[in-house]
Scaffold this motif. Structure first.
Motif, PDB file in Angstrom:
ATOM      1  N   GLN A 266       0.824  -1.216   0.000  1.00 14.43           N
ATOM      2  CA  GLN A 266       0.000   0.000   0.000  1.00 14.43           C
ATOM      3  C   GLN A 266       0.853   1.259   0.000  1.00 14.43           C
ATOM      4  O   GLN A 266       0.568   2.229  -0.717  1.00 14.43           O
ATOM      5  CB  GLN A 266      -0.924   0.020   1.215  1.00 14.43           C
ATOM      6  CG  GLN A 266      -2.153  -0.862   1.113  1.00 14.43           C
ATOM      7  CD  GLN A 266      -3.128  -0.564   2.252  1.00 14.43           C
ATOM      8  OE1 GLN A 266      -3.446   0.587   2.527  1.00 14.43           O
ATOM      9  NE2 GLN A 266      -3.599  -1.609   2.908  1.00 14.43           N
TER      10      GLN A 266
ATOM     11  N   LYS B  85       2.413   1.815  -3.388  1.00 17.16           N
ATOM     12  CA  LYS B  85       1.411   2.276  -4.361  1.00 17.16           C
ATOM     13  C   LYS B  85       1.088   3.757  -4.163  1.00 17.16           C
ATOM     14  O   LYS B  85       0.822   4.486  -5.130  1.00 17.16           O
ATOM     15  CB  LYS B  85       0.133   1.451  -4.228  1.00 17.16           C
ATOM     16  CG  LYS B  85       0.209   0.062  -4.847  1.00 17.16           C
ATOM     17  CD  LYS B  85      -1.124  -0.663  -4.700  1.00 17.16           C
ATOM     18  CE  LYS B  85      -1.081  -2.036  -5.363  1.00 17.16           C
ATOM     19  NZ  LYS B  85      -2.363  -2.762  -5.191  1.00 17.16           N
ATOM     20  N   LYS B  86       1.099   4.199  -2.917  1.00 12.89           N
ATOM     21  CA  LYS B  86       0.774   5.593  -2.625  1.00 12.89           C
ATOM     22  C   LYS B  86       1.866   6.538  -3.127  1.00 12.89           C
ATOM     23  O   LYS B  86       1.570   7.567  -3.753  1.00 12.89           O
ATOM     24  CB  LYS B  86       0.563   5.783  -1.123  1.00 12.89           C
ATOM     25  CG  LYS B  86       0.254   7.223  -0.737  1.00 12.89           C
ATOM     26  CD  LYS B  86       0.038   7.369   0.766  1.00 12.89           C
ATOM     27  CE  LYS B  86      -0.226   8.823   1.132  1.00 12.89           C
ATOM     28  NZ  LYS B  86      -0.435   9.007   2.592  1.00 12.89           N
TER      29      LYS B  86
ATOM     30  N   LYS C  34       4.743   5.593  -5.044  1.00 10.64           N
ATOM     31  CA  LYS C  34       5.200   5.217  -6.379  1.00 10.64           C
ATOM     32  C   LYS C  34       6.681   5.523  -6.650  1.00 10.64           C
ATOM     33  O   LYS C  34       7.024   6.229  -7.613  1.00 10.64           O
ATOM     34  CB  LYS C  34       4.335   5.895  -7.442  1.00 10.64           C
ATOM     35  CG  LYS C  34       2.872   5.476  -7.418  1.00 10.64           C
ATOM     36  CD  LYS C  34       2.076   6.194  -8.493  1.00 10.64           C
ATOM     37  CE  LYS C  34       0.665   5.626  -8.630  1.00 10.64           C
ATOM     38  NZ  LYS C  34      -0.097   5.617  -7.384  1.00 10.64           N
TER      39      LYS C  34
ATOM     40  N   TYR D  15       8.505   0.520  -8.626  1.00 11.45           N
ATOM     41  CA  TYR D  15       8.008  -0.109  -7.402  1.00 11.45           C
ATOM     42  C   TYR D  15       7.209  -1.383  -7.662  1.00 11.45           C
ATOM     43  O   TYR D  15       7.175  -2.288  -6.819  1.00 11.45           O
ATOM     44  CB  TYR D  15       7.164   0.887  -6.590  1.00 11.45           C
ATOM     45  CG  TYR D  15       5.789   1.157  -7.157  1.00 11.45           C
ATOM     46  CD1 TYR D  15       4.672   0.451  -6.699  1.00 11.45           C
ATOM     47  CD2 TYR D  15       5.588   2.117  -8.147  1.00 11.45           C
ATOM     48  CE1 TYR D  15       3.411   0.695  -7.206  1.00 11.45           C
ATOM     49  CE2 TYR D  15       4.330   2.362  -8.651  1.00 11.45           C
ATOM     50  CZ  TYR D  15       3.251   1.652  -8.188  1.00 11.45           C
ATOM     51  OH  TYR D  15       2.003   1.887  -8.698  1.00 11.45           O
ATOM     52  N   GLU D  16       6.568  -1.483  -8.821  1.00 13.77           N
ATOM     53  CA  GLU D  16       5.747  -2.657  -9.099  1.00 13.77           C
ATOM     54  C   GLU D  16       6.581  -3.922  -9.297  1.00 13.77           C
ATOM     55  O   GLU D  16       6.046  -5.035  -9.209  1.00 13.77           O
ATOM     56  CB  GLU D  16       4.880  -2.396 -10.339  1.00 13.77           C
ATOM     57  CG  GLU D  16       3.800  -1.346 -10.084  1.00 13.77           C
ATOM     58  CD  GLU D  16       3.095  -0.908 -11.344  1.00 13.77           C
ATOM     59  OE1 GLU D  16       1.842  -0.886 -11.331  1.00 13.77           O
ATOM     60  OE2 GLU D  16       3.790  -0.595 -12.329  1.00 13.77           O
TER      61      GLU D  16
END
Length: 451
Positions: A102, A105-106, A108, A112-113
């Motif tokens: 989380q 994702k916030k 970035k 990061y993925e």
């Protein structure tokens, strides 16, 4: 916003937030519900309206999560020291994995993925793990109580059998409250601002030695109390007083005085022993600290000719794991007592390649570079606020080849990675559950300079 204060609404909980609360959507408005779990259908009442979200109190669970458990602590909801004891422990670890995701994702950070997020390492017995307590004290009639403030308040919740606290430290603070009452020691309150505010008790797991700090806003007479306390608990070897005369919420003041016993207690981690003075920082969970330090050693691939900087070094414990593997180790901390301990610990272990200095990393690293000392490897273990902007810029300019970031706050970690990934790539993130039943997590991040 389609909500009003005190409005009662049904809500489906879609996920959990970084503070352990349930999160759902009511007519596209984000609603945070402490105590609710992912997958539950709940009925709740709106308690606060913010610009982009609402907060609500859990009233009823219409559909229970199959992972909900009854908390073993009888005052769990009242205390607020733990946030997720109502979630089965293996699912607490899954939640902490998701906390990392989380946060990434916030904010970035770059790529990061594709980061490898390793499963959180938990405990076999996730109770009575905290070797250090810091309980507030207050007077209730003619007796003194010690415990924690309820969430978002200054209302003290008395704790006499905390399930995450080491049993001996809990017994000692219970005895302390009885003796404070018996000897009529002044107890702080917000109006009078005179007396004991906080009691700190810390036990070294390796030696079972105990140290105590009484945080006070005035001079105290503790001779009789100390004598009786030591007779009851011979494990106590250090008693100190810290003077905090401010009205701030800071626990400690600048001045600490040892009034009885020795200056330090002896603790061990990995394969070495070290001394801790009362104000020096050390991890709260000794069992999981072994796991954490093992992961740090794995993550930093050092060689014999490397120069290593250990930022936020405390008493030097992380750097000591590398001192016999590198050419030199340098560390800094803003607490003078910690640096004094680091120097003494290094000398006691026979390390002649270590250097420690009081100060901020963002000030000392540029100074050391100007003096000709350049790091090949860097360890940062900052407080929950993360890395200072100036330090981030310093790291980017100095750009050591290898780096490990040890984080106790995944939000500030993800924020800092936005800057760090300008020059580093993230190999992996390994989380360690240092604080079972809470929404806190420790993460070890292996970073490597981009080619």
């Amino acid at each position: 916003m389609n909500l009003q204060l005190k409005q009662r609404i049904p809500l489906k909980i879609k996920r959990m937030g970084i503070n352990g609360e349930g999160i759902g959507f009511y007519k596209k408005t984000l609603v945070f519900v402490p105590g609710a779990l992912k997958g539950e259908d709940v009925f709740c009442q709106v308690t606060a309206l913010k610009r982009n979200f609402a907060e609500a109190k859990l009233l009823k669970i219409n559909k229970h999560s199959k992972f909900r458990v009854k908390p073993q602590c009888p005052i769990y909801e009242e205390c607020g020291g733990c946030q997720i004891m109502h979630l089965r422990y293996d699912k607490q670890l899954d939640f902490k994995d998701d906390m990392v995701v989380q946060a990434l994702k916030k904010f970035k950070p770059s790529d990061y993925e594709s980061y490898e997020i390793r499963k959180t390492k938990g405990m076999e017995e996730p109770y009575h793990y905290r070797a250090k307590l810091q309980f507030q004290t207050r007077s209730f009639g003619n007796s003194v109580k010690a415990g924690l403030f309820a969430a978002n308040s200054h209302r003290l919740v008395s704790l006499q059998d905390c399930l995450v606290q080491d049993s001996l430290t809990q017994e000692i603070v219970n005895k302390v409250t009885l003796l404070l009452t018996k000897y009529k020691i002044p107890i702080y309150n917000e109006r009078k601002i005179a007396g004991i505010r906080t009691v700190m008790v810390r036990k070294a797991q390796a030696s079972s030695q105990v140290q105590i700090i009484f945080v006070t806003s005035c001079q105290l007479r503790l001779t009789a109390l100390i004598k009786e306390l030591h007779l009851a608990f011979p494990e106590i070897v250090t008693i100190a007083v810290n003077y905090n005369r401010s009205k701030s919420s800071e626990i400690y003041g600048e001045e600490t005085e040892i009034i009885w016993g020795r200056k330090t207690i002896q603790e061990e981690v990995l394969d070495y022993s070290f001394a801790l003075s009362p104000r020096s920082f050390y991890q709260l969970n000794p069992e999981q600290t072994q796991v954490l330090y093992t992961e740090i050693v794995k993550a930093l691939d050092v060689s014999p000719n490397d120069h290593l900087i250990d930022a936020y070094c405390g008493v030097g414990t992380i750097g000591f794991a590398f001192a016999n593997k590198v050419k030199s180790v340098r560390g800094m901390d803003i607490i003078p007592e910690a640096i004094e301990d680091a120097k003494k610990n290094a000398y006691a272990m026979g390390f002649e390649n270590t250097y420690y200095e009081v100060g901020k990393a963002e000030d000392l690293i540029p100074k050391w570079y100007d003096e000709g000392y350049h790091a090949d490897a860097l360890i940062v273990d900052p407080p929950r606020t993360g890395l200072d902007d100036k330090l981030l810029q310093t790291i980017i300019e100095a750009a050591p080849e290898k780096m490990v970031y040890v984080s106790c706050n995944v939000s500030t970690l993800a924020r800092d990675l936005v800057r760090l990934t300008q020059i580093y790539q993230v190999d992996y993130i390994q989380s360690v559950d240092m604080f079972p039943h809470t929404a806190r997590i420790e993460a070890v991040v292996k970073l490597k300079k981009r080619a």
